[in-house]
Motif scaffolding. Structure first.
Motif, short mmCIF file in Angstrom:
data_model
loop_
_atom_site.label_atom_id
_atom_site.label_comp_id
_atom_site.label_asym_id
_atom_site.label_seq_id
_atom_site.Cartn_x
_atom_site.Cartn_y
_atom_site.Cartn_z
N GLN A 40 -16.66 107.50 -43.58
CA GLN A 40 -16.59 108.91 -43.26
C GLN A 40 -15.99 109.65 -44.45
O GLN A 40 -15.25 109.09 -45.25
CB GLN A 40 -15.76 109.15 -42.01
N TYR A 41 -16.33 110.93 -44.55
CA TYR A 41 -15.81 111.73 -45.64
C TYR A 41 -14.31 111.97 -45.45
O TYR A 41 -13.83 112.08 -44.34
CB TYR A 41 -16.52 113.09 -45.69
N ARG A 42 -13.59 112.02 -46.58
CA ARG A 42 -12.17 112.33 -46.53
C ARG A 42 -11.95 113.69 -47.17
O ARG A 42 -12.47 113.98 -48.25
CB ARG A 42 -11.37 111.25 -47.27
N ARG A 43 -11.17 114.51 -46.51
CA ARG A 43 -10.92 115.88 -46.98
C ARG A 43 -10.30 115.88 -48.37
O ARG A 43 -9.47 115.04 -48.70
CB ARG A 43 -10.00 116.62 -46.01
N GLY A 44 -10.71 116.88 -49.16
CA GLY A 44 -10.13 117.06 -50.48
C GLY A 44 -10.64 116.12 -51.54
O GLY A 44 -10.13 116.11 -52.66
N MET A 45 -11.65 115.32 -51.23
CA MET A 45 -12.20 114.37 -52.19
C MET A 45 -13.67 114.66 -52.44
O MET A 45 -14.32 115.34 -51.64
CB MET A 45 -12.04 112.93 -51.69
N THR A 46 -14.18 114.19 -53.57
CA THR A 46 -15.60 114.34 -53.85
C THR A 46 -16.40 113.42 -52.93
O THR A 46 -16.12 112.24 -52.84
CB THR A 46 -15.89 113.98 -55.31
N CYS A 47 -17.39 113.98 -52.25
CA CYS A 47 -18.14 113.25 -51.23
C CYS A 47 -19.55 112.93 -51.73
O CYS A 47 -20.27 113.83 -52.17
CB CYS A 47 -18.23 114.07 -49.94
N VAL A 48 -19.95 111.67 -51.63
CA VAL A 48 -21.29 111.25 -52.02
C VAL A 48 -21.97 110.61 -50.81
O VAL A 48 -21.45 109.65 -50.23
CB VAL A 48 -21.24 110.25 -53.19
N LEU A 49 -23.12 111.13 -50.43
CA LEU A 49 -23.91 110.58 -49.35
C LEU A 49 -24.88 109.55 -49.92
O LEU A 49 -25.61 109.83 -50.87
CB LEU A 49 -24.68 111.68 -48.62
N LEU A 50 -24.89 108.35 -49.36
CA LEU A 50 -25.73 107.26 -49.82
C LEU A 50 -26.91 107.09 -48.86
O LEU A 50 -26.71 106.82 -47.68
CB LEU A 50 -24.92 105.96 -49.88
N ILE A 51 -28.14 107.27 -49.35
CA ILE A 51 -29.32 107.21 -48.49
C ILE A 51 -30.27 106.12 -48.96
O ILE A 51 -30.88 106.22 -50.02
CB ILE A 51 -30.06 108.56 -48.46
N PRO A 52 -30.41 105.04 -48.19
CA PRO A 52 -31.37 103.99 -48.54
C PRO A 52 -32.77 104.36 -48.07
O PRO A 52 -32.94 105.07 -47.08
CB PRO A 52 -30.85 102.77 -47.77
#
Length: 224
Positions: free
Chosen positions: A4-16
């Motif tokens: 899950q995404y964590r607040r205040g951090m850069t978020c990368v969604l990984l899609i296979p």
């Protein structure tokens, strides 16, 4: 979904691009989630098989609403897909059709990870970049990398044990984030001298050096 995404951090969604949990591409992205640098939070998308078929003009079903929310939250997207019949798997193309139709990819930084040898997924990668371009996404070429792997490198927990991937994943995620904020990415300080591996920035290298890690270690054997 995994993670899950964590607040205040850069978020990368990984899609296979594969609907199989045991696929090499899914394993590579699962490994990316496990070995992501501490300042980057990731989420592995697992809803590809459950997505309804794209229907132009119809209201988005709940699965697409959820997907679009993940896209909005993500700072960047990393794809890894096999090639089927010379192009993208239909399930991944279906996902992309929904996102292009909704304008969800507009301006979104994206990159791809290839885990097969040259010539084995050229059609899929070309189709992916074409569709992403139609959707207005920003394909970050410096963060796109090819690391040919074998299924034997996947352990019983579904993670890739090949150290080359671990090194490349950490660096490519940093390059992806760097490319998001730089109009012209800096000249990489090291590169793999092979037609198989593209140029990827190595964190901690001295300018002009072929390779030097954060602790000054020499190049690993797979770089030579």
């Amino acid at each position: 979904m995994t993670g899950q995404y964590r607040r205040g951090m850069t978020c990368v969604l990984l899609i296979p691009g594969s609907t199989r949990d045991g696929s090499l591409h899914t394993a590579a992205l699962r490994t990316a989630a496990r070995f992501a640098p501490p300042e980057i939070t990731t989420m592995l998308y697992g809803g590809l098989r459950a997505l309804p078929a794209f229907a132009p003009g119809e209201a988005a079903p709940a699965e697409i609403v959820e997907l679009r929310a993940l896209i909005v939250e993500a700072d960047a997207i990393l794809f890894s897909t096999p090639e089927y019949a010379g192009s993208l798997p239909g399930s991944l193309k279906n996902l992309l059709d929904w996102l292009v139709d909704g304008g969800d990819l507009e301006g979104k930084p994206v990159a791809w990870l290839s885990v097969v040898g040259p010539g084995r997924d050229d059609g899929a990668r070309a189709a992916l970049e074409s569709v992403l371009g139609h959707g207005g996404a920003r394909v970050m070429k410096p963060a796109c990398v090819r690391i040919p792997l074998e299924m034997a490198a996947v352990d019983e927990s579904g993670l890739v044990t090949d150290g080359r991937l671990h090194v490349a994943l950490g660096d490519m995620l940093h390059v992806l984030i760097q490319a998001m904020v730089e109009t012209q990415p800096k000249q990489p300080s090291w590169q793999v001298h092979s037609s198989v591996y593209p140029v990827v920035v190595q964190r901690g290298a001295r300018p002009g050096s072929a390779y030097e890690g954060p602790s000054g270690q020499s190049a690993p054997e797979w770089l030579s």
